[in-house]
Scaffold this active site. Structure first.
Site, PDB file in Angstrom:
ATOM      1  N   ASP A 103       4.027  10.924  -7.156  1.00  0.00           N
ATOM      2  CA  ASP A 103       4.496   9.545  -7.304  1.00  0.00           C
ATOM      3  C   ASP A 103       3.362   8.602  -6.857  1.00  0.00           C
ATOM      4  O   ASP A 103       2.533   8.975  -6.029  1.00  0.00           O
ATOM      5  CB  ASP A 103       5.730   9.350  -6.406  1.00  0.00           C
ATOM      6  CG  ASP A 103       6.415   8.010  -6.606  1.00  0.00           C
ATOM      7  OD1 ASP A 103       7.419   7.974  -7.337  1.00  0.00           O
ATOM      8  OD2 ASP A 103       5.944   7.004  -6.030  1.00  0.00           O
ATOM      9  N   ASP A 130       5.657   6.485 -11.835  1.00  0.00           N
ATOM     10  CA  ASP A 130       5.201   5.110 -11.661  1.00  0.00           C
ATOM     11  C   ASP A 130       3.690   5.003 -11.488  1.00  0.00           C
ATOM     12  O   ASP A 130       3.156   3.915 -11.264  1.00  0.00           O
ATOM     13  CB  ASP A 130       5.933   4.437 -10.481  1.00  0.00           C
ATOM     14  CG  ASP A 130       6.067   5.329  -9.267  1.00  0.00           C
ATOM     15  OD1 ASP A 130       5.479   6.429  -9.258  1.00  0.00           O
ATOM     16  OD2 ASP A 130       6.758   4.932  -8.307  1.00  0.00           O
ATOM     17  N   HIS A 161       3.495   6.152  -5.017  1.00  0.00           N
ATOM     18  CA  HIS A 161       3.664   5.752  -3.611  1.00  0.00           C
ATOM     19  C   HIS A 161       3.657   6.977  -2.700  1.00  0.00           C
ATOM     20  O   HIS A 161       4.046   8.072  -3.114  1.00  0.00           O
ATOM     21  CB  HIS A 161       5.001   4.999  -3.443  1.00  0.00           C
ATOM     22  CG  HIS A 161       5.126   3.812  -4.350  1.00  0.00           C
ATOM     23  ND1 HIS A 161       5.918   3.804  -5.481  1.00  0.00           N
ATOM     24  CD2 HIS A 161       4.523   2.595  -4.299  1.00  0.00           C
ATOM     25  CE1 HIS A 161       5.813   2.627  -6.090  1.00  0.00           C
ATOM     26  NE2 HIS A 161       4.970   1.876  -5.391  1.00  0.00           N
ATOM     27  N   HIS A 217      11.073   8.478  -0.072  1.00  0.00           N
ATOM     28  CA  HIS A 217      10.826   7.507   1.009  1.00  0.00           C
ATOM     29  C   HIS A 217      11.883   7.583   2.117  1.00  0.00           C
ATOM     30  O   HIS A 217      11.682   7.010   3.186  1.00  0.00           O
ATOM     31  CB  HIS A 217      10.833   6.066   0.469  1.00  0.00           C
ATOM     32  CG  HIS A 217       9.684   5.742  -0.432  1.00  0.00           C
ATOM     33  ND1 HIS A 217       8.374   5.968  -0.088  1.00  0.00           N
ATOM     34  CD2 HIS A 217       9.655   5.196  -1.680  1.00  0.00           C
ATOM     35  CE1 HIS A 217       7.580   5.571  -1.086  1.00  0.00           C
ATOM     36  NE2 HIS A 217       8.335   5.113  -2.070  1.00  0.00           N
TER      37      HIS A 217
HETATM   38 ZN   LIG Z   1       7.089   5.365  -6.403  1.00  0.00          ZN
END
Ligand SMILES: [Zn+2]
Length: 430
Positions: free
Chosen positions: A246, A333, A248, A209
């Site tokens: 991931d 995750d 996200h 990120h």
């Molecule tokens: Zn994540």
């Protein structure tokens, strides 16, 4: 980047964990960092001749012939001082993985022919970071360490929230350094064997990120993006294929390479999850149009969805791109047990991904492949899934059935998954 102090200082309990971990691991540096003796500057001069040419430098494999015969190499950077009490991205994560690997006999101590741990790591330099991040961000964070020392912990405004402690800057350099050192290792090994070990950077803080001008979403420096640029400039590996599974969207990596035709960024993530970017029609710009593929998956997507995505999107994309190395943002995750999201990956899904990606690297780029730990906040599903990924790299059967409980799964939204896959295939002419 604006910084303000946390109302809570880092815990004494955390310091005790730090001391215990370092004693157990035999680490010597007072801050808990694992420092190597080789100058990365020297390596740069030595190995900047372009991949594929004659081997003209002293390589890791020459110093350590065991590396070429190994199936897995991993590096550990637990960032024990970078911790906030009760935060999901905690200093318990990497030790939990290492403890599971030890319990399951997946360490060099019992598998010395197959598994190698990176012996020493030189932290990334500020220059290494500047190939991805702005100087203002890097120097701003370094300066903020004084304030973090004074306050115990600080939060970085507008970053999602991302915290920093007095050791964050240095420990984040170590995390990035592990990724770069693993690139060195697999490239060196691939010069003398068609089956180099698959590498796994067990590092934190995570990186995908972190945007060029700042930290974001628990991430400080873009570990995988820094390693991608390093592979290009130091080893002459022009084309880099990055897979980010991931839960996200890897917005930082996305942004770093959005206009770059030589780095393909492919992210699968849960539709609508943090940070809200990564729509299916975000495909890159200018010369980089078409070398970013974002595939948001509907909540509830699981094993069937991801296996289909691999076969219909990831593999054909990589085959068409013809990479020189594959890097993987490995977030755990998306596991059904993870508290931060709502996908239904299982330990078996992660085994299949690791196995398939390893095979893809073998077919396309001499087996050169490095995994980077990103998210994964249920310590049990995180550590079991990483351990099963190691089994995939070793070419051994999965033990996922000992951990996974099919009774907790519900029906996947496969019609919606199929629609998303078809749209991605259409947009990217697959
Ligand atoms: Zn994540």
């Amino acid at each position: 980047m604006e910084l303000h102090p946390s109302p809570r200082a880092s815990s004494l309990a955390g310091n005790a964990v730090l001391r215990g971990w370092n004693l157990a691991r035999g680490l010597q540096n007072r801050a808990g960092f694992r420092l190597g003796s080789e100058s990365r500057g020297a390596r740069r001069r030595c190995c900047s001749l372009g991949f594929g040419g004659p081997v003209r430098c002293s390589s890791e494999t020459e110093k350590n012939p065991q590396l070429a015969a190994a199936r897995v190499i991993y590096g550990v950077a637990p960032a024990m001082g970078h911790n906030q009490e009760s935060h999901p991205e905690s200093h318990f994560r990497v030790p939990a993985i290492v403890t599971a690997l030890e319990k399951m006999e997946l360490t060099p101590k019992v598998r010395s022919d197959d598994i190698v741990e990176l012996p020493t790591v030189k932290p990334a330099s500020v220059d290494d970071l500047l190939h991805v991040h702005t100087r203002a961000y890097v120097s701003g964070l370094e300066k903020a360490m004084d304030k973090a020392s004074e306050k115990g912990i600080i939060f970085i405004e507008g970053s999602g929230p991302t915290y920093a402690t007095a050791t964050t800057f240095q420990e984040s350099l170590v995390a990035a350094g592990v990724g770069m050192a693993l690139v060195d290792s697999v490239v060196d090994a691939s010069r003398i064997t068609q089956n180099p070990p698959t590498a796994f950077a067990l590092i934190r803080p995570p990186g995908h990120h972190a945007i060029p001008k700042g930290p974001m979403g628990f991430c400080v420096f873009g570990n995988i993006a820094i390693a991608a640029r390093y592979a290009q400039r130091v080893h002459g590996l022009k084309r880099v294929f990055i897979i980010d599974f991931d839960v996200h969207h890897g917005n930082g990596t996305n942004d770093a390479f959005y206009d770059d035709p030589d780095i393909f960024f492919l992210s699968t993530h849960q539709d609508g999850s943090y940070p809200g970017t990564g729509k299916i029609d975000e495909i890159g710009v200018a010369n980089g149009e078409g070398t970013t593929l974002n595939l948001p998956l509907p909540g509830g997507s699981g094993d069937v969805a991801m296996r289909t995505v691999f076969d219909e999107v990831i593999a054909p994309c990589a085959q068409r791109f013809k990479p020189d190395i594959i890097l993987v943002s490995a977030g755990y995750d998306a596991h059904v047990l993870d508290p931060l999201a709502s996908l239904q990956f299982t330990t078996g899904t992660y085994y299949a991904l690791a196995s398939n990606i390893k095979q893809l690297a073998k077919e396309l780029c001499g087996g050169r492949c490095v995994f980077f730990l990103e998210g994964g906040y249920n310590l049990q599903s995180l550590s079991y899934s990483v351990a099963d990924s190691f089994r995939a790299f070793l070419g051994e059967p999965s033990l996922a059935s000992k951990f996974d409980d099919p009774a907790i799964l519900y029906e996947e939204p496969l019609a919606k998954v199929k629609q998303a896959i078809q749209k991605a295939k259409h947009l990217h002419s697959l």
